[in-house]
Design an enzyme around this catalytic site. Structure first.
Site, PDB file in Angstrom:
ATOM      1  N   ARG A  83      -7.738  -0.917  -6.245  1.00  0.00           N
ATOM      2  CA  ARG A  83      -8.044  -2.287  -5.825  1.00  0.00           C
ATOM      3  C   ARG A  83      -9.233  -2.859  -6.592  1.00  0.00           C
ATOM      4  O   ARG A  83      -9.285  -4.052  -6.916  1.00  0.00           O
ATOM      5  CB  ARG A  83      -8.295  -2.325  -4.321  1.00  0.00           C
ATOM      6  CG  ARG A  83      -7.018  -2.151  -3.539  1.00  0.00           C
ATOM      7  CD  ARG A  83      -7.206  -1.482  -2.196  1.00  0.00           C
ATOM      8  NE  ARG A  83      -5.928  -0.937  -1.763  1.00  0.00           N
ATOM      9  CZ  ARG A  83      -5.019  -1.623  -1.053  1.00  0.00           C
ATOM     10  NH1 ARG A  83      -5.292  -2.846  -0.648  1.00  0.00           N
ATOM     11  NH2 ARG A  83      -3.866  -1.082  -0.748  1.00  0.00           N
ATOM     12  N   CYS A 108      -6.282   4.308  -3.373  1.00  0.00           N
ATOM     13  CA  CYS A 108      -6.528   2.922  -2.944  1.00  0.00           C
ATOM     14  C   CYS A 108      -7.762   2.247  -3.547  1.00  0.00           C
ATOM     15  O   CYS A 108      -7.646   1.240  -4.240  1.00  0.00           O
ATOM     16  CB  CYS A 108      -6.668   2.871  -1.419  1.00  0.00           C
ATOM     17  SG  CYS A 108      -5.191   3.351  -0.516  1.00  0.00           S
ATOM     18  N   LYS A 157      -5.733  -5.655   3.711  1.00  0.00           N
ATOM     19  CA  LYS A 157      -6.629  -4.499   3.547  1.00  0.00           C
ATOM     20  C   LYS A 157      -7.510  -4.679   2.307  1.00  0.00           C
ATOM     21  O   LYS A 157      -7.008  -4.837   1.202  1.00  0.00           O
ATOM     22  CB  LYS A 157      -5.776  -3.243   3.405  1.00  0.00           C
ATOM     23  CG  LYS A 157      -6.552  -2.015   2.939  1.00  0.00           C
ATOM     24  CD  LYS A 157      -5.639  -0.815   2.893  1.00  0.00           C
ATOM     25  CE  LYS A 157      -6.251   0.313   2.068  1.00  0.00           C
ATOM     26  NZ  LYS A 157      -5.364   1.486   2.003  1.00  0.00           N
ATOM     27  N   SER A 192      -8.737   1.697   5.015  1.00  0.00           N
ATOM     28  CA  SER A 192      -7.354   2.103   5.297  1.00  0.00           C
ATOM     29  C   SER A 192      -7.072   2.164   6.787  1.00  0.00           C
ATOM     30  O   SER A 192      -7.966   2.419   7.607  1.00  0.00           O
ATOM     31  CB  SER A 192      -7.054   3.461   4.664  1.00  0.00           C
ATOM     32  OG  SER A 192      -7.042   3.337   3.270  1.00  0.00           O
ATOM     33  N   ASP A 244      -0.655  -0.570  -4.830  1.00  0.00           N
ATOM     34  CA  ASP A 244      -1.918   0.003  -5.311  1.00  0.00           C
ATOM     35  C   ASP A 244      -1.766   1.403  -5.896  1.00  0.00           C
ATOM     36  O   ASP A 244      -2.553   1.825  -6.729  1.00  0.00           O
ATOM     37  CB  ASP A 244      -2.968   0.019  -4.177  1.00  0.00           C
ATOM     38  CG  ASP A 244      -2.603   0.964  -3.037  1.00  0.00           C
ATOM     39  OD1 ASP A 244      -1.399   1.275  -2.848  1.00  0.00           O
ATOM     40  OD2 ASP A 244      -3.520   1.389  -2.314  1.00  0.00           O
ATOM     41  N   ASN A 245      -0.756   2.135  -5.419  1.00  0.00           N
ATOM     42  CA  ASN A 245      -0.506   3.494  -5.938  1.00  0.00           C
ATOM     43  C   ASN A 245       0.854   3.936  -5.435  1.00  0.00           C
ATOM     44  O   ASN A 245       1.486   3.250  -4.628  1.00  0.00           O
ATOM     45  CB  ASN A 245      -1.612   4.480  -5.519  1.00  0.00           C
ATOM     46  CG  ASN A 245      -1.889   4.486  -4.036  1.00  0.00           C
ATOM     47  OD1 ASN A 245      -2.931   4.006  -3.594  1.00  0.00           O
ATOM     48  ND2 ASN A 245      -0.974   4.997  -3.238  1.00  0.00           N
ATOM     49  N   HIS A 301     -10.795  -2.645   1.366  1.00  0.00           N
ATOM     50  CA  HIS A 301     -11.111  -1.291   0.882  1.00  0.00           C
ATOM     51  C   HIS A 301     -12.011  -1.249  -0.353  1.00  0.00           C
ATOM     52  O   HIS A 301     -11.917  -0.341  -1.186  1.00  0.00           O
ATOM     53  CB  HIS A 301      -9.831  -0.470   0.636  1.00  0.00           C
ATOM     54  CG  HIS A 301     -10.016   0.977   0.972  1.00  0.00           C
ATOM     55  ND1 HIS A 301      -9.029   1.930   0.860  1.00  0.00           N
ATOM     56  CD2 HIS A 301     -11.113   1.643   1.416  1.00  0.00           C
ATOM     57  CE1 HIS A 301      -9.502   3.104   1.217  1.00  0.00           C
ATOM     58  NE2 HIS A 301     -10.764   2.958   1.553  1.00  0.00           N
ATOM     59  N   HIS A 327       1.338   2.215   4.184  1.00  0.00           N
ATOM     60  CA  HIS A 327       0.419   3.356   4.263  1.00  0.00           C
ATOM     61  C   HIS A 327       0.512   3.908   5.688  1.00  0.00           C
ATOM     62  O   HIS A 327       0.575   3.135   6.641  1.00  0.00           O
ATOM     63  CB  HIS A 327      -0.987   2.829   3.963  1.00  0.00           C
ATOM     64  CG  HIS A 327      -2.064   3.857   3.818  1.00  0.00           C
ATOM     65  ND1 HIS A 327      -2.463   4.675   4.855  1.00  0.00           N
ATOM     66  CD2 HIS A 327      -2.844   4.187   2.757  1.00  0.00           C
ATOM     67  CE1 HIS A 327      -3.451   5.465   4.434  1.00  0.00           C
ATOM     68  NE2 HIS A 327      -3.697   5.192   3.164  1.00  0.00           N
ATOM     69  N   ASP A 375       0.848  -1.200   0.000  1.00  0.00           N
ATOM     70  CA  ASP A 375       0.000   0.000   0.000  1.00  0.00           C
ATOM     71  C   ASP A 375       0.880   1.247   0.000  1.00  0.00           C
ATOM     72  O   ASP A 375       1.727   1.410   0.884  1.00  0.00           O
ATOM     73  CB  ASP A 375      -0.898  -0.014   1.246  1.00  0.00           C
ATOM     74  CG  ASP A 375      -2.082   0.925   1.108  1.00  0.00           C
ATOM     75  OD1 ASP A 375      -2.089   1.737   0.165  1.00  0.00           O
ATOM     76  OD2 ASP A 375      -2.995   0.845   1.948  1.00  0.00           O
ATOM     77  N   ASP A 376       0.682   2.103  -0.987  1.00  0.00           N
ATOM     78  CA  ASP A 376       1.402   3.382  -1.079  1.00  0.00           C
ATOM     79  C   ASP A 376       2.917   3.211  -1.185  1.00  0.00           C
ATOM     80  O   ASP A 376       3.682   4.061  -0.730  1.00  0.00           O
ATOM     81  CB  ASP A 376       1.088   4.286   0.131  1.00  0.00           C
ATOM     82  CG  ASP A 376      -0.357   4.785   0.143  1.00  0.00           C
ATOM     83  OD1 ASP A 376      -1.167   4.296  -0.668  1.00  0.00           O
ATOM     84  OD2 ASP A 376      -0.672   5.655   0.971  1.00  0.00           O
ATOM     85  N   LYS A 403       1.456   9.570  -5.045  1.00  0.00           N
ATOM     86  CA  LYS A 403       0.064   9.179  -4.804  1.00  0.00           C
ATOM     87  C   LYS A 403      -0.912  10.326  -5.080  1.00  0.00           C
ATOM     88  O   LYS A 403      -0.641  11.477  -4.729  1.00  0.00           O
ATOM     89  CB  LYS A 403      -0.078   8.757  -3.339  1.00  0.00           C
ATOM     90  CG  LYS A 403      -1.495   8.429  -2.910  1.00  0.00           C
ATOM     91  CD  LYS A 403      -1.545   7.941  -1.475  1.00  0.00           C
ATOM     92  CE  LYS A 403      -2.995   7.620  -1.082  1.00  0.00           C
ATOM     93  NZ  LYS A 403      -3.083   6.998   0.250  1.00  0.00           N
TER      94      LYS A 403
HETATM   95 MG    MG Z   1      -2.811   3.076  -1.317  1.00  0.00          MG
END
Ligand code: MG
Length: 478
Positions: free
Chosen positions: A87, A83, A140, A165, A292-293, A142, A240, A43-44, A313
């Protein structure tokens, strides 16, 4: 030939016949056994944060080994710079604009959201279940926290993780207010639930052990389903913010808290790959690692790095959507390759469904393509273009090495980030200029015409439904 020789020859023939039979049986079994899939999603995570993608101080020996034994993608994209839409695209193989899993008002789902992944979307888990796969999600989600939107109602047999998140459900009367809470985070500042299936089993979730627990749960699932094909989706809630790691990783990285957390995610990858080797499933399992980003740059040192890519992001510059991606499948993917071919997280959907012997849904537009030619070094990528959406707005388009920005806007957390329209669009040659610095739109009107035509074609097949992200939770204010 005497009797003894005849007997010997006969026995040899029988033995040879038996060996041949056993070879044929094992070949038949091999053909029957479809590959397992493991998708590890950070994540991130920034494009520049892994050792094998050039970070000078963060140690990622397990991801580096995964890359050394597998295939590293240098031009692989998520379908959104935030996010929830990202996803949704991974799970459906479709741009978020097609499923309603994006919005210009609320960029992701929140605890007071009433929407989620629509029931008529076909998730990767549902598509693989139809092919007889066991399916587990550990991390996660989301894509909606109400029961109908949770993983176990969208194709997963098992779910263990947080529904949104890890910075949501902030308790405003606990700890320092505002961004200061992230500089020295404590578990009790965020009332995030940990769920098993559709039940909350811990609240607030102990985020210091969460990377380790997702990993343990995923490995346990692989052990209990080792005799059947399986999908393991392992979307870590790290890196994240707020950043948490277990005691074993505290203070270990030269890159500070962010590095500690990422090094624990790297440990997790090592555990998963070793479990596959121990189960002798490594040659039967395709593993993807991606994010994811891009990095959340506005959180200073608590955010990652996009390396040489621009911004991060929330934006449709390269740093927002190009992800450090590795594919691993011993015996099938040639070790140590690096590809510059294009790929997208949406392609993971199509590739897995196809390798499982299924067909992607034919009654809707699927944006993912089969990456098999790239994975198995059999030809160029089926992907030739990338569409960069921010919410419902198509901001930029990549065609081959060229990227045209119709609109630009920096990270949404920054002050004074108005959206700028560009006519003609800004044009960058990403192979020559990955940092998007040198606008060439005056020199290449023919490229812009090609990209305009691609956009017109794309819009002919677009019919956006109602945004799920704008549906309020019954009884909740927005
Ligand atoms: Mg993310």
């Amino acid at each position: 030939m005497n009797k003894a020789s005849v007997r010997l020859t006969t026995s040899m023939l029988i033995l040879a016949g038996m060996a041949l039979m056993s070879l044929l049986i094992s070949a038949a079994n091999g053909a029957e056994r479809r590959p397992n899939f493991v998708i590890i999603y950070a994540d991130d995570l920034g494009y520049g944060d892994l050792g094998c993608f050039g970070h000078p101080t963060i140690r990622t020996p397990h991801l580096d080994r995964m890359a050394g034994e597998g295939l590293r993608f240098t031009q692989f994209y998520s379908a959104s710079p935030v996010c929830t839409p990202s996803r949704a695209a991974l799970m459906t193989g479709r741009l978020p604009i097609r499923s309603g899993m994006c919005s210009d008002k609320r960029r992701v789902l929140f605890p007071n959201s009433g929407g989620g992944i629509p029931a008529d979307e076909v998730t990767l888990a549902e598509a693989l279940k139809a092919q007889g796969y066991a399916t587990g999600c550990f991390g996660k989600w989301h894509l909606g926290h109400l029961p109908q939107f949770l993983p176990t109602n969208n194709g997963f047999d098992t779910y263990y993780g947080i529904p949104y998140s890890n910075d949501m459900d902030r308790l405003n009367d606990v700890g320092p207010q505002g961004r200061a809470a992230f500089w020295a985070p404590k578990i009790e500042y965020w009332n995030v639930p940990l769920m098993r299936g559709t039940e909350i089993i811990e609240r607030p979730a102990d985020q210091t052990t969460i990377t380790r627990r997702y990993t343990d749960q995923a490995i346990e699932f692989m052990h209990s389903h080792k005799d059947e094909p399986f999908l393991v989706y392992l979307p870590h809630s790290m890196v994240h913010i707020p950043l948490f790691r277990s005691d074993e990783f505290a203070g270990k990285s030269a890159r500070g808290l962010y590095g500690d957390c990422l090094e624990e995610v790297d440990w997790s990858v090592g555990q998963v790959l070793q479990a596959l080797r121990d189960l002798q499933l490594d040659e039967q399992t395709l593993v993807f690692f991606s994010s994811d980003n891009g990095p959340w740059l506005s959180y200073n040192e608590q955010g990652g790095s996009a390396g040489l890519l621009k911004d991060g992001k929330g934006t449709t510059f390269e740093g927002g959507m190009r992800e450090p991606t590795i594919a691993w499948w011993p015996g099938h993917i040639e070790p140590g390759r690096v590809t510059q071919e294009l790929g997208s997280t949406m392609d993971i959907f199509t590739t897995c469904v196809t390798l499982a012997g299924g067909d992607v849904p034919a009654d809707r537009v699927i944006d993912g393509v089969d990456l098999s030619p790239v994975l198995f070094d059999a030809g160029p990528s089926n992907r030739k273009s990338v569409l960069y959406y921010r919410g419902t707005q198509l901001m930029a388009v990549r065609l081959g090495p060229w990227k045209a920005h119709y609109f630009t806007q920096t990270s949404y957390r920054k002050e004074g980030n108005p959206r700028e329209a560009h006519d003609p669009p800004l044009l960058y040659h990403l192979d020559h200029d990955p940092s998007e610095r040198f606008n060439l739109n005056e020199d290449h009107p023919e490229v812009l015409a090609q990209i305009d035509a691609l956009v017109a074609e794309h819009r002919q097949h677009l019919d956006p439904p109602r945004s799920q992200l704008e549906i309020p939770l019954a009884g909740a204010g927005d």
